[in-house]
Scaffold this motif. Structure first.
Motif, mmCIF file in Angstrom:
data_model
loop_
_atom_site.group_PDB
_atom_site.id
_atom_site.type_symbol
_atom_site.label_atom_id
_atom_site.label_comp_id
_atom_site.label_asym_id
_atom_site.label_seq_id
_atom_site.Cartn_x
_atom_site.Cartn_y
_atom_site.Cartn_z
ATOM 1 N N ILE A 79 0.698 -1.831 -0.106
ATOM 2 C CA ILE A 79 0.268 0.130 -0.072
ATOM 3 C C ILE A 79 1.189 1.491 -0.083
ATOM 4 C CG2 ILE A 79 -1.412 0.895 1.273
ATOM 5 C CD1 ILE A 79 -2.779 -1.183 2.814
ATOM 6 N N VAL A 80 1.452 1.144 0.656
ATOM 7 C CA VAL A 80 2.526 2.435 1.480
ATOM 8 C C VAL A 80 3.452 2.737 -0.605
ATOM 9 C CG1 VAL A 80 4.884 3.061 1.714
ATOM 10 C CG2 VAL A 80 3.519 2.330 3.122
ATOM 11 N N CYS A 81 3.543 1.577 -1.517
ATOM 12 C CA CYS A 81 4.890 1.745 -2.390
ATOM 13 C C CYS A 81 3.599 2.255 -3.266
ATOM 14 C CB CYS A 81 4.552 0.277 -3.036
ATOM 15 S SG CYS A 81 6.334 -0.186 -2.321
ATOM 16 N N PHE A 82 2.257 2.066 -3.196
ATOM 17 C CA PHE A 82 1.105 2.324 -4.339
ATOM 18 C C PHE A 82 0.898 3.866 -4.055
ATOM 19 C CE2 PHE A 82 -0.759 -2.042 -4.996
ATOM 20 C CZ PHE A 82 -0.378 -1.593 -6.503
ATOM 21 N N ILE A 83 1.917 3.949 -2.609
ATOM 22 C CA ILE A 83 1.030 5.653 -2.680
ATOM 23 C C ILE A 83 2.646 6.308 -3.163
ATOM 24 C CG2 ILE A 83 0.961 7.577 -0.488
ATOM 25 C CD1 ILE A 83 -0.582 5.771 0.824
ATOM 26 N N LYS A 84 3.413 5.928 -2.992
ATOM 27 C CA LYS A 84 4.259 6.604 -3.677
ATOM 28 C C LYS A 84 4.694 6.827 -4.363
ATOM 29 C CE LYS A 84 7.940 5.465 0.628
ATOM 30 N NZ LYS A 84 8.282 7.450 0.268
ATOM 31 N N ARG A 85 4.505 5.489 -5.542
ATOM 32 C CA ARG A 85 4.513 5.351 -7.120
ATOM 33 C C ARG A 85 3.164 6.646 -7.284
ATOM 34 N NH1 ARG A 85 0.546 3.831 -10.983
ATOM 35 N NH2 ARG A 85 -0.293 3.022 -8.970
ATOM 36 N N ASN A 86 2.057 6.978 -6.660
ATOM 37 C CA ASN A 86 1.690 7.760 -6.871
ATOM 38 C C ASN A 86 1.943 9.265 -6.990
ATOM 39 O OD1 ASN A 86 -0.252 6.526 -7.686
ATOM 40 N ND2 ASN A 86 -1.553 6.718 -5.998
ATOM 41 N N LYS A 87 3.338 9.494 -5.777
ATOM 42 C CA LYS A 87 3.953 10.833 -5.746
ATOM 43 C C LYS A 87 5.448 10.805 -5.990
ATOM 44 C CE LYS A 87 2.080 11.042 -0.779
ATOM 45 N NZ LYS A 87 2.756 11.109 0.796
ATOM 46 N N GLY A 88 5.464 9.847 -6.665
ATOM 47 C CA GLY A 88 6.800 9.652 -7.761
ATOM 48 C C GLY A 88 7.541 9.518 -6.979
ATOM 49 N N GLY A 89 7.671 9.162 -5.427
ATOM 50 C CA GLY A 89 8.932 8.829 -4.971
ATOM 51 C C GLY A 89 9.996 7.490 -4.844
ATOM 52 N N LYS A 90 10.700 6.469 -4.872
ATOM 53 C CA LYS A 90 12.062 5.373 -4.894
ATOM 54 C C LYS A 90 11.389 4.780 -3.609
ATOM 55 C CE LYS A 90 13.969 7.742 -8.507
ATOM 56 N NZ LYS A 90 15.347 8.275 -9.345
ATOM 57 N N TYR A 91 11.353 3.006 -4.527
ATOM 58 C CA TYR A 91 11.849 2.472 -2.824
ATOM 59 C C TYR A 91 13.129 1.872 -2.471
ATOM 60 C CZ TYR A 91 10.372 -1.478 -0.169
ATOM 61 O OH TYR A 91 9.621 -2.325 0.787
ATOM 62 N N PRO A 92 13.673 2.477 -2.140
ATOM 63 C CA PRO A 92 15.111 2.718 -1.101
ATOM 64 C C PRO A 92 14.946 0.963 -0.332
ATOM 65 C CG PRO A 92 13.764 3.933 1.024
ATOM 66 C CD PRO A 92 12.810 3.471 -0.435
ATOM 67 N N VAL A 93 15.198 -0.138 -1.357
ATOM 68 C CA VAL A 93 15.158 -0.786 -0.431
ATOM 69 C C VAL A 93 16.928 -1.581 -1.087
ATOM 70 C CG1 VAL A 93 14.747 -3.752 -0.740
ATOM 71 C CG2 VAL A 93 13.006 -1.905 -0.438
ATOM 72 N N LYS A 94 17.486 -0.403 -2.068
ATOM 73 C CA LYS A 94 19.074 -1.491 -2.274
ATOM 74 C C LYS A 94 19.336 -1.007 -1.371
ATOM 75 C CE LYS A 94 21.581 -3.897 -4.686
ATOM 76 N NZ LYS A 94 21.934 -6.042 -4.616
ATOM 77 N N GLU A 95 19.716 0.070 -1.136
ATOM 78 C CA GLU A 95 20.317 0.950 -0.528
ATOM 79 C C GLU A 95 20.752 0.245 0.861
ATOM 80 O OE1 GLU A 95 18.453 2.470 -2.352
ATOM 81 O OE2 GLU A 95 18.383 3.799 -3.587
ATOM 82 N N LYS A 96 19.074 -0.507 1.409
ATOM 83 C CA LYS A 96 19.598 -0.915 2.743
ATOM 84 C C LYS A 96 20.637 -2.071 2.307
ATOM 85 C CE LYS A 96 15.552 0.957 5.226
ATOM 86 N NZ LYS A 96 14.041 1.036 5.759
#
Length: 1304
Positions: A1187-1204
């Motif tokens: 759900i958070v991903c969908f929200i971020k997608r709508n806001k144009g954000g990136k998913y910071p998994v690889k950095e972790k």
């Protein structure tokens, strides 16, 4: 050890069972019509107690149930008219109440009749008699006077009772009078004295009669017996004594031959009935008391059935047969003569059955017979009755006839059933038997319970029942496992249907079927037989001899059938074990602790099962040291001896071997006991030799196999008088102590040897052959020094004991020399003769004895090496000394060094010491053979050449003339090649040998030489190197791995002073068998190799892989463990040997091994509740993240998994290195792409993050990508691939992301 194996009870039970099977009359089931049968009745001769009610039994069976009636004294007995008589319901038993009545009113002969519609059965005649115990008639017994030595009979004559009373004699104190061969009770109760002694004088001879039925005892008036010794009495005293008394006997009372008191005369007769017990009696008069013996005039006494009683005066024979009739002779004998009496025995017989009539079941129209055969003496009279009526008075039956006492029934009809009685009688008794004839038609039935299981022990008799009934009588047929059984050696089918297996074996086990058949049908029944193993005691209790207070153990281990469970019973002397906690029962043993004398006896172990038993016995004997002797007594007292007598103590079950006698001298050594002498264990006296002037006390010890007893109490003191000495001091010796003195020594006498007070020693001496003695008297010393004596002169010496009562015996003369002095001259005229380089012979002239000044003990020869003649020695050697006897003047000196200069001197010596030394005498030894070269070495080994180097010998033993070199080859079978020789000059120390064979073992021998010849050899072995052609084509390709250690510079060689025998390794195949054992992470490789193990390696590689071979160096062993192998992988392994240039020279064939996969030792968590709950929580969390991903997608954000993931790298997915012992590498540079906006490590690997946010934790690795607008595309997962050469794949848990795809 007494071994008992008893199966008598078992075999007896089987025999009784068999007899029961074969003799039991035919039984008719009670649900079928049948005539009456008497089942229980009172005995024929019935003696009743007048104090109790009379019960006369009569029970019967039949269909319908019979009614009962009685006759009394041959006439009908109306029970209902007598209120005192009651008949039990459904029974014929009478109960007669005699309260208020006299029992004799009901005495008589009773007979019971049982009736139903099919016939009548009769009981035997029952004679009712009342028991009687009448009182003794009053009488006055006058005193009986009898002369000593005469015979006597005291009569009892009890009143007649029913049954007859039991007689015994007692005194006023109710104690039985003692009986023996002289005084005994006869069968009629009278008391017989073969001869009277004064001790028989008493006034309370009382005869008692016990009536067993009423348990009452009657007493006769006491009898007084006065015994006179007439020879010791005068007439007046005798007349007064005899006044008012009966005098028994009027003949002399002296010794006499036997005569018979009972029975009288020389012959008598008696009668006995067959089956009864015969008792014959002979009582004799005589002085001394006669001995009685028995014989049968014709034949022998019946074995096992006769016994002697009453001190041999009674002969008893049980179960008398006709053969026991005849003449029996009893013989009475004493030292004055003998007498005999003959008893003729006549055997008669009451009627007895030979063949009693049996019940008869007949079908209509059948024929049968009733047989009644009896025996007896005289011959019994036999009569028949039908239903209680004499057959001649019964109604006529055309189907019945009698021939020779046998009733024959033919063509019988229904309704002709009856009960027949056979009566046989003679003057000694009668027999009555009932047998019914039942006419009916009935199909077969089997009466034995179905599916019954019979158990029997191997090799025992087995009996399988098939009790049946039917009319006509059924025929019995047996089957085993559906196979018919025929009557033969292995099986016996009896008339009653019982199947007998004489010797049962395990193969006889199984299912048996018996079938009963007649013309009306068939009936079968199944039974089972189990043949068990016998019970046998394997470890038997052994004979035990133990000490008191120790422990005794009896073992009793048993072997038995596994389906049987044996119990264990222990018996002591055939009785129960004592109730004592010292007796401990184990599973297979009996332990007795703190053993005492009461524990002695025979112990029997019995192992019982339900089918058999076994037993074994052993005896326990308790031994101990004997008790000390007692009652010491001194007798036969003399000046120099006394006799000691004692009483032995208890030997405690171990015979006394000897008695040890000790003495104490309280005058000279109070409190000290000395051994004096010993005598055998059977002696109780000893004559003791004594010494004068001693205060003796004696004691005795007994010795057996266990040990000595405690000492007895001391005897009284016995003192001997003083006397002059009996002996002189011993061990007299003359010792020369100095050149002008000598010492005389002796052993002093003990106080016991002194024989009196004032002990002294008279010492005398003189020069040999001189006339006058010099004497001196001394006390309390054991030596004396005589001074002023000439050197080494022979003396005569005596030492005599003297005390206050005089001198001892004449002493012996002892010879001895006075003191010695040193010799005064040295040996002369010394000559040396050289034998060879190591031995020289020396001669000299003996010194004059007059110059020795003592006893010449020998010569001492000292010699030493001064220098070598070949080289300069640093210093002379230490002298060696050889000692020779005084009569030797020609000796040899061994162990000399060749080619050397020696010196020697000689001196004489005696007991005092060494004399002067002779002047030194020098000599030289010639050359000899040299020693071995110091060493021999081989170097520069090539295909066909090598170099030998050596050093000169340490011992030249002369001038070296050169060296002799020999060498030869030998092959794999230890066969030696021809020897080649090379002679070398003395100045050479090396040589190069050419033209040798490649890869060949050689042996070299090198000797040094002088003019005397060759010395011992030094040897070497060496091997030439392998041909280049073999190196050009090795057996396997060399592997790459860790570098091996540097090979040694030269091949292995052996060196010794003596040529040892060495087995050469084979030149062909060097490796033998190769074996392996594989575990989860390692493998153990072992091999055989016939070459030195210095350059051996183990090489391995993953199967079907192109990787190079891994190489591991073997450190001189024949076993090696490969570690770090990957579970589930297959490897090729080989063992190789390499030369010094690291070239493979030998190799084994490749061995394929497979490492087993790692077993999962953990619990499957997928089935655990907590794991399921955790997964649900994670699924919920993922849903939130989506759900958070969908929200971020709508806001144009990136998913910071690889950095972790980059920040938290997991070492578990690092590439695996060869150093870890694993194979293959892990890489994802091509297949695994990072997420946008994430950083990739420089090595290209993707590592898991520890964060709960990372989807890598739940995936299988791979790319998770977003599209250009940031939406999530694809699955965040990837592949983890191994190198194909590794041949295996990792196994991981399923990804929860996959499981959640359906939600997004």
């Amino acid at each position: 050890m007494d071994r008992k194996r008893s199966c008598t009870l078992c075999e007896g039970a089987v025999m009784l069972l068999l007899l029961g099977h074969m003799t039991t009359g035919l039984e008719v089931p009670l649900d079928l019509p049948q005539p009456p049968t008497i089942t229980h009745q009172s005995p024929k001769d019935y003696i009743i107690d007048p104090r109790e009610n009379i019960i006369i039994h009569c029970e019967a069976k039949g269909k319908p149930h019979p009614s009962f009636s009685w006759t009394r004294n041959g006439t009908h007995f109306d029970v209902e008219k007598d209120s005192k008589v009651i008949m039990k319901p459904n029974s014929g038993t009478l109960v007669i109440d005699i309260s208020g009545e006299k029992a004799e009113a009901y005495e008589g002969v009773y007979q019971c009749i049982a009736r139903n519609e099919h016939g009548s059965a009769l009981s035997s005649n029952i004679v009712i008699r009342q028991s009687r115990s009448p009182l003794w008639s009053k009488e006055k017994n006058e005193p009986i006077t009898v002369q000593r030595g005469m015979s006597l009979v005291l009569q009892c004559r009890p009143p007649a009772g029913l049954p007859p009373p039991i007689i015994f004699w007692m005194d006023n104190n109710f104690q039985r009078l003692p009986q023996n061969s002289r005084v005994s009770q006869a069968l009629n109760g009278d008391l017989y004295f073969s001869n009277v002694l004064m001790e028989d004088n008493r006034s309370d001879y009382i005869c008692y009669a016990r009536f067993p039925h009423t348990q009452t005892i009657q007493q006769k008036q006491p009898i007084t017996v006065n015994v006179l010794d007439i020879e010791a009495m005068n007439d007046t005293v005798l007349a007064a004594f005899l006044n008012g008394s009966d005098f028994w006997g009027d003949s002399p009372s002296g010794e006499r031959a036997p005569t018979f008191m009972h029975p009288t005369g020389t012959h008598s007769t008696t009668m006995v009935l067959k089956g009864d017990t015969l008792e014959l009696e002979c009582i004799a008069d005589g002085l001394p008391t006669p001995d009685i013996s028995w014989t049968k005039v014709v034949g022998e006494l019946p074995s096992g059935r006769f016994s002697f009683h009453n001190f041999q005066k009674t002969l008893k024979i049980t179960e008398v047969t006709e053969e026991d009739g005849g003449d029996y002779r009893c013989l009475a004998k004493n030292r004055l003569g003998n007498n005999h009496h003959t008893i003729t025995v006549a055997v008669r017989a009451a009627p007895f059955w030979i063949s009693a009539p049996q019940n008869l079941i007949l079908a209509p129209k059948e024929t049968g017979m009733l047989t009644c055969r009896v025996g007896g003496n005289p011959t019994p009279k036999v009569t028949w009755s039908v239903n209680g009526i004499p057959i001649e008075n019964s109604h006529k039956d055309p189907s019945r006839k009698i021939e020779d006492g046998v009733i024959i029934l033919s063509d019988v009809q229904t309704g002709s059933s009856a009960v027949y009685q056979c009566n046989a009688s003679n003057e000694y008794g009668y027999l009555l038997a009932n047998a019914f004839v039942s006419v009916l038609a009935e199909p077969p039935r089997v009466l034995t319970p179905p599916n019954h299981v019979y158990s029997v022990i191997t090799n025992r008799r087995a009996l399988l029942d098939c009790a049946s009934f039917g009319s006509p009588l059924p025929k019995i047929t047996w089957f085993k496992d559906s196979q018919s059984i025929l009557d033969g050696d292995s099986y016996i089918i009896h008339k009653n249907g019982t199947l007998e297996i004489s010797v049962a074996q395990s193969l006889n086990s199984g299912k048996y079927t018996c079938m009963a058949s007649n013309n009306l049908g068939n009936k079968e029944n199944h039974v089972y037989l189990e043949v068990k193993e016998p019970t046998r005691i394997l470890t038997q209790p052994g004979y035990n001899v133990v000490h008191r207070n120790s422990m005794a153990v009896f073992e009793c281990k048993v072997k038995h059938d596994p389906t049987l469970f044996p119990s264990m019973i222990w018996l002591k002397d055939n009785g129960e074990l004592p109730d004592d906690p010292r007796f401990e029962l184990g599973p297979d043993s009996l332990t007795i602790r703190d053993v005492t004398e009461d524990d002695e006896g025979t112990y029997t172990c019995i192992r019982n099962t339900t089918l058999d038993h076994d037993s074994a016995s052993a005896t326990l004997r308790v031994v101990e040291k004997p008790d000390p002797p007692t009652d010491l007594e001194l007798t036969d007292q003399r000046e120099r001896s006394v006799r000691l007598t004692w009483t032995p103590g208890d030997e405690n079950n171990s015979p006394i071997n000897l008695f040890l006698i000790q003495y104490e001298d309280s005058l000279h050594e109070p409190g000290v006991w000395h051994n004096m002498t010993s005598v055998s264990g059977t002696s109780t006296t000893s004559q003791l030799d004594l010494s004068p002037y001693v205060y003796y006390s004696f004691r005795v010890l007994a010795l057996n196999d266990v040990g000595p007893s405690e000492p007895s109490a001391p005897s009284r003191q016995y003192r001997t008088n003083p006397a002059q000495p009996d002996m002189n001091p011993s061990d007299v010796e003359v010792i020369g102590t100095s050149p002008d003195s000598m010492t005389i020594t002796w052993r002093e006498l003990t106080g016991l040897e002194a024989n009196g007070p004032g002990l002294q020693y008279k010492v005398s001496w003189r020069m040999k052959d001189a006339d006058r003695w010099t004497s001196l008297t001394l006390a309390n010393v054991s030596q004396y020094m005589v001074t002023g004596t000439p050197t080494f002169e022979l003396y005569e010496v005596t030492v005599q004991a003297v005390n206050d009562y005089g001198p001892g015996p004449r002493p012996e003369v002892v010879l001895g020399y006075s003191g010695e002095d040193l010799p005064t001259v040295a040996p002369e005229n010394i000559k040396v003769s050289i034998q060879n380089g190591t031995v020289a012979e020396v001669r000299w002239e003996a010194v004059p004895l007059s110059t020795v000044q003592g006893r010449l003990k020998g010569y001492k020869v000292s010699y030493w090496k001064m220098r070598s003649l070949h080289k300069q020695d640093s210093e002379p050697e230490k002298p060696q000394v050889l000692i020779f006897s005084g009569n030797e003047t020609e000796v040899r000196l061994p162990g000399l060094h060749p080619y050397s200069q020696y010196a020697l001197n000689i001196r004489a010596f005696n007991g005092k010491g060494d004399g002067p030394t002779s002047s030194d005498r020098q000599f030289e030894t010639p050359e000899g053979v040299p020693g071995p070269p110091t060493h021999l070495k081989v170097r520069n080994l090539n295909l066909d050449s090598l170099i030998l180097e050596w050093a000169p010998p340490l011992e030249d033993n002369g001038h070296l003339t050169g060296y002799l070199l020999k060498y030869q080859s030998f092959n794999t079978t230890d066969e030696l090649g021809p020897i080649k020789e090379v002679t070398l000059p003395a100045n050479e120390t090396s040589i190069t040998l050419d033209n040798l064979k490649y890869s060949t073992r050689y042996k070299f021998y090198l000797n040094a030489m002088t003019v005397k010849g060759s010395g011992p050899a030094v040897t070497e072995e060496a091997v030439t190197i392998m041909d280049e052609a073999l190196i050009r084509h090795p057996a396997v390709e060399a592997g790459k791995g860790s570098a091996p250690p540097s090979p040694p510079p030269t091949p292995p060689v052996t060196q010794s002073l003596q040529p040892p025998f060495h087995k050469a390794p084979p030149a062909g195949r060097m490796f033998g068998s190769v074996n392996s054992s594989v575990e989860e992470d390692h493998a153990v490789i072992s091999w055989e190799y016939s070459w030195p193990d210095r350059n051996v390696y183990v090489e391995y590689v993953v199967d079907n892989s192109k990787e190079p071979w891994k190489t591991e160096f073997v450190n001189g062993t024949r076993t090696y463990q490969l570690r770090g192998l990957k579970p589930g992988m297959s490897y090729r392994v080989r063992v190789v040997a390499k030369d010094h240039s690291d070239a493979t020279v030998h190799s084994t064939e490749e061995l394929l091994i497979t490492v087993p996969a790692m077993t999962n030792k953990q619990v499957d968590i997928a089935t655990q509740g907590w794991f399921i709950g955790l997964m649900c929580a994670i699924a919920l969390l993922i849903l939130v993240l989506l759900i958070v991903c969908f929200i971020k997608r709508n806001k144009g954000g990136k998913y910071p998994v690889k950095e972790k993931e980059d920040a938290h790298q997991d070492p578990e997915i690092q590439p695996m290195k060869e150093d870890d012992g694993t194979f293959g590498e892990y890489s994802d540079t091509e297949d695994h792409k990072p997420l946008k906006g994430s950083r990739t490590p420089s090595n290209g690997t993707v590592k898991k993050d520890d964060s709960d946010d990372s989807l890598v934790d739940y995936g299988e690795g791979g790319d998770g990508q977003f599209n250009e607008d940031g939406s999530f595309i694809g699955q965040y997962s990837g592949k983890k691939e191994k190198d194909t050469a590794e041949g295996n794949e990792s196994s991981e848990a399923p990804s929860p992301v996959n499981a959640m795809n359906s939600f997004v």
